[in-house]
Scaffold this motif. Sequence first.
Motif, PDB file in Angstrom:
ATOM      1  N   PRO A 132      93.971-130.683 -18.390  1.00  0.00           N
ATOM      2  CA  PRO A 132      95.195-129.708 -18.532  1.00  0.00           C
ATOM      3  C   PRO A 132      95.954-129.434 -17.607  1.00  0.00           C
ATOM      4  CG  PRO A 132      92.899-129.062 -19.491  1.00  0.00           C
ATOM      5  CD  PRO A 132      92.519-130.156 -18.555  1.00  0.00           C
ATOM      6  N   ALA A 133      95.730-129.782 -16.323  1.00  0.00           N
ATOM      7  CA  ALA A 133      96.421-129.648 -15.218  1.00  0.00           C
ATOM      8  C   ALA A 133      97.543-130.548 -15.106  1.00  0.00           C
ATOM      9  CB  ALA A 133      95.783-129.662 -13.960  1.00  0.00           C
ATOM     10  N   LEU A 134      97.375-131.887 -15.991  1.00  0.00           N
ATOM     11  CA  LEU A 134      98.506-132.706 -15.896  1.00  0.00           C
ATOM     12  C   LEU A 134      99.476-132.597 -16.866  1.00  0.00           C
ATOM     13  CD1 LEU A 134      96.093-136.036 -15.674  1.00  0.00           C
ATOM     14  CD2 LEU A 134      97.460-134.837 -13.764  1.00  0.00           C
ATOM     15  N   SER A 135     100.534-132.912 -16.881  1.00  0.00           N
ATOM     16  CA  SER A 135     101.621-133.349 -17.929  1.00  0.00           C
ATOM     17  C   SER A 135     101.765-134.574 -18.682  1.00  0.00           C
ATOM     18  CB  SER A 135     103.015-132.809 -17.493  1.00  0.00           C
ATOM     19  OG  SER A 135     102.802-131.646 -16.702  1.00  0.00           O
ATOM     20  N   ALA A 136     102.142-134.401 -19.865  1.00  0.00           N
ATOM     21  CA  ALA A 136     102.427-135.761 -20.704  1.00  0.00           C
ATOM     22  C   ALA A 136     103.632-136.344 -20.260  1.00  0.00           C
ATOM     23  CB  ALA A 136     102.371-135.299 -22.161  1.00  0.00           C
ATOM     24  N   PRO A 137     103.741-137.472 -19.973  1.00  0.00           N
ATOM     25  CA  PRO A 137     105.066-138.039 -19.504  1.00  0.00           C
ATOM     26  C   PRO A 137     106.081-138.313 -20.674  1.00  0.00           C
ATOM     27  CG  PRO A 137     103.420-139.867 -19.689  1.00  0.00           C
ATOM     28  CD  PRO A 137     102.723-138.448 -19.999  1.00  0.00           C
ATOM     29  N   PRO A 138     107.176-138.296 -20.420  1.00  0.00           N
ATOM     30  CA  PRO A 138     108.454-138.369 -21.021  1.00  0.00           C
ATOM     31  C   PRO A 138     108.476-139.864 -21.590  1.00  0.00           C
ATOM     32  CG  PRO A 138     109.505-138.282 -19.022  1.00  0.00           C
ATOM     33  CD  PRO A 138     108.011-138.027 -19.056  1.00  0.00           C
ATOM     34  N   VAL A 139     109.117-140.143 -22.741  1.00  0.00           N
ATOM     35  CA  VAL A 139     109.539-141.439 -23.031  1.00  0.00           C
ATOM     36  C   VAL A 139     110.677-141.729 -22.432  1.00  0.00           C
ATOM     37  CG1 VAL A 139     108.120-141.616 -25.320  1.00  0.00           C
ATOM     38  CG2 VAL A 139     110.703-140.765 -25.279  1.00  0.00           C
ATOM     39  N   LEU A 140     111.161-143.118 -22.339  1.00  0.00           N
ATOM     40  CA  LEU A 140     112.571-143.320 -21.758  1.00  0.00           C
ATOM     41  C   LEU A 140     114.029-143.059 -22.562  1.00  0.00           C
ATOM     42  CD1 LEU A 140     111.901-146.904 -19.947  1.00  0.00           C
ATOM     43  CD2 LEU A 140     111.949-144.467 -19.234  1.00  0.00           C
ATOM     44  N   ALA A 141     113.565-143.083 -23.979  1.00  0.00           N
ATOM     45  CA  ALA A 141     114.716-142.625 -24.906  1.00  0.00           C
ATOM     46  C   ALA A 141     115.063-141.469 -24.618  1.00  0.00           C
ATOM     47  CB  ALA A 141     114.054-142.771 -26.286  1.00  0.00           C
ATOM     48  N   GLY A 142     116.633-141.302 -24.436  1.00  0.00           N
ATOM     49  CA  GLY A 142     117.016-140.071 -24.259  1.00  0.00           C
ATOM     50  C   GLY A 142     117.448-139.787 -22.714  1.00  0.00           C
ATOM     51  N   GLN A 143     116.513-140.453 -21.716  1.00  0.00           N
ATOM     52  CA  GLN A 143     116.943-140.374 -20.369  1.00  0.00           C
ATOM     53  C   GLN A 143     118.209-141.010 -20.087  1.00  0.00           C
ATOM     54  OE1 GLN A 143     113.703-140.225 -17.662  1.00  0.00           O
ATOM     55  NE2 GLN A 143     111.802-140.559 -19.264  1.00  0.00           N
ATOM     56  N   THR A 144     118.550-140.846 -18.838  1.00  0.00           N
ATOM     57  CA  THR A 144     119.616-141.260 -18.427  1.00  0.00           C
ATOM     58  C   THR A 144     119.401-142.361 -17.088  1.00  0.00           C
ATOM     59  OG1 THR A 144     121.442-139.552 -18.903  1.00  0.00           O
ATOM     60  CG2 THR A 144     122.029-140.961 -17.283  1.00  0.00           C
TER      61      THR A 144
END
Length: 331
Positions: A132-144
Motif C-alpha cells: 500500500p505504500a506504493l502508487s500505481a504508475p500512470p499510463v503514457l496516454a495523456g502525458q506530455t
Amino acid sequence: MKVVVADPNLVPFRDLLDARLPEGAVLSMHPRFDEAAVIPDLAGAEVFVGPAFTPEMGRAARRLRLVHVAGAGVDAVDRAALPPGTILANTFHHGRSIAEYAAMALLALNRELLVQDRELRAGRWHSSVYDPALSAPPVLAGQTVGLIGFGHIGGLAWERLRGFGMRGVAVGSRARPDDRERAGRNGLEWLGGPDRLHELLAGSDAVIVSVPLGPATEGLIGAAELAAMKPSALLVNVGRGPLVDERALYEALRDRRIRGAAIDVWYRYPAAGERTAEPSRFPFGELDNVLMTPHSSGVTAETYTGRIGDIAANITRLAEGGPLERVVARA
C-alpha cells in the motif's frame, strides 16, 4: 580499386559489403581501428572506411579518393590530413533504432519495470496491489513528452510516442523557418528555439534529448533546467552525454528531484580496444531510478545493413565517376 575497412561494427557484415562492391574492388578488412596496422595497408588504397583519419594515415594514402565514416560523426577525421581531392562522406540509418529505444526506455521507466524485475527476483512484489505504500504508475496516454530536438531522431521518436496517446511539444537548438509547419503537420506543438527550453521542461512529464552536441548545446540542461522539471518527470538522453550536466543530473536523480532517467550516452568511454570503463565520475549505477545502457540505442542490424548499403553505393559511384551522396567535405 582497393578498399580498406577498419570499423569493428562492419566486420560481421563483411560478406554483405563484399557482395555489393563494384566489380574488381578488393576489400581489406581490419578487425578494429588500429592506426599502426592500417597505415601500411593504405598504400595504393583508393577508399578508406573507418571512424578516424590521422595525419600519419594521410601521408601513407597518397592515392586515396574517398574516406567514408560508417556513421554520422566525422569529428575524429582530421580534414587537413585528407590527401588533395579526397572526399569525406558519412551515413546514418540509426534514426529508427534510436527512436525505438527512446520509446522503449520511456515505457520501462514509466511502468518501473526495472525495479519490479529486480525486486521480484528477490521475492518481493513491487506493486501497489501488494504494498500500500506504493502508487500505481500512470499510463503514457495523456502525458506530455517534450522533445529537445525535432530532427530525424526526434521526429521518429514522436511518431512512436504519439501512438501511445501522448501530447508532444518541441524546441530546437535553433529556430528554423519551417519547424513550426513541420511540427504542426505531425500533430506536435512547436515552441521555438532554446529560449523556450524552460517552458518545455516545466510542462513536460517526459523529456527526450536528441540535439547534436556543440559549443552552443554543451551543458544545455544544467541544475537550473533540471530544477524546472516536474518531480514526477522522466528524462531520456539519446543525444550526447555532455548535453546534460553530469553532476547536476546525478544529484537530481539521487535526491529524487526528478523521477528517473534513461541514459544511453555518457561522459567517459572505454579506450580503443577496451571493453570496460566507468561511464561517469559519479556512481549512477548505485541509483535505482536510472536505466543505463552502453550507447547501444542505435546498435541494430538495420542500422549497419543500411550503412553498408550507403557505403557500397558511394564506392560504386566513385568507380563509375558519378556524384557521391552524403558528402561532408572535399579536400
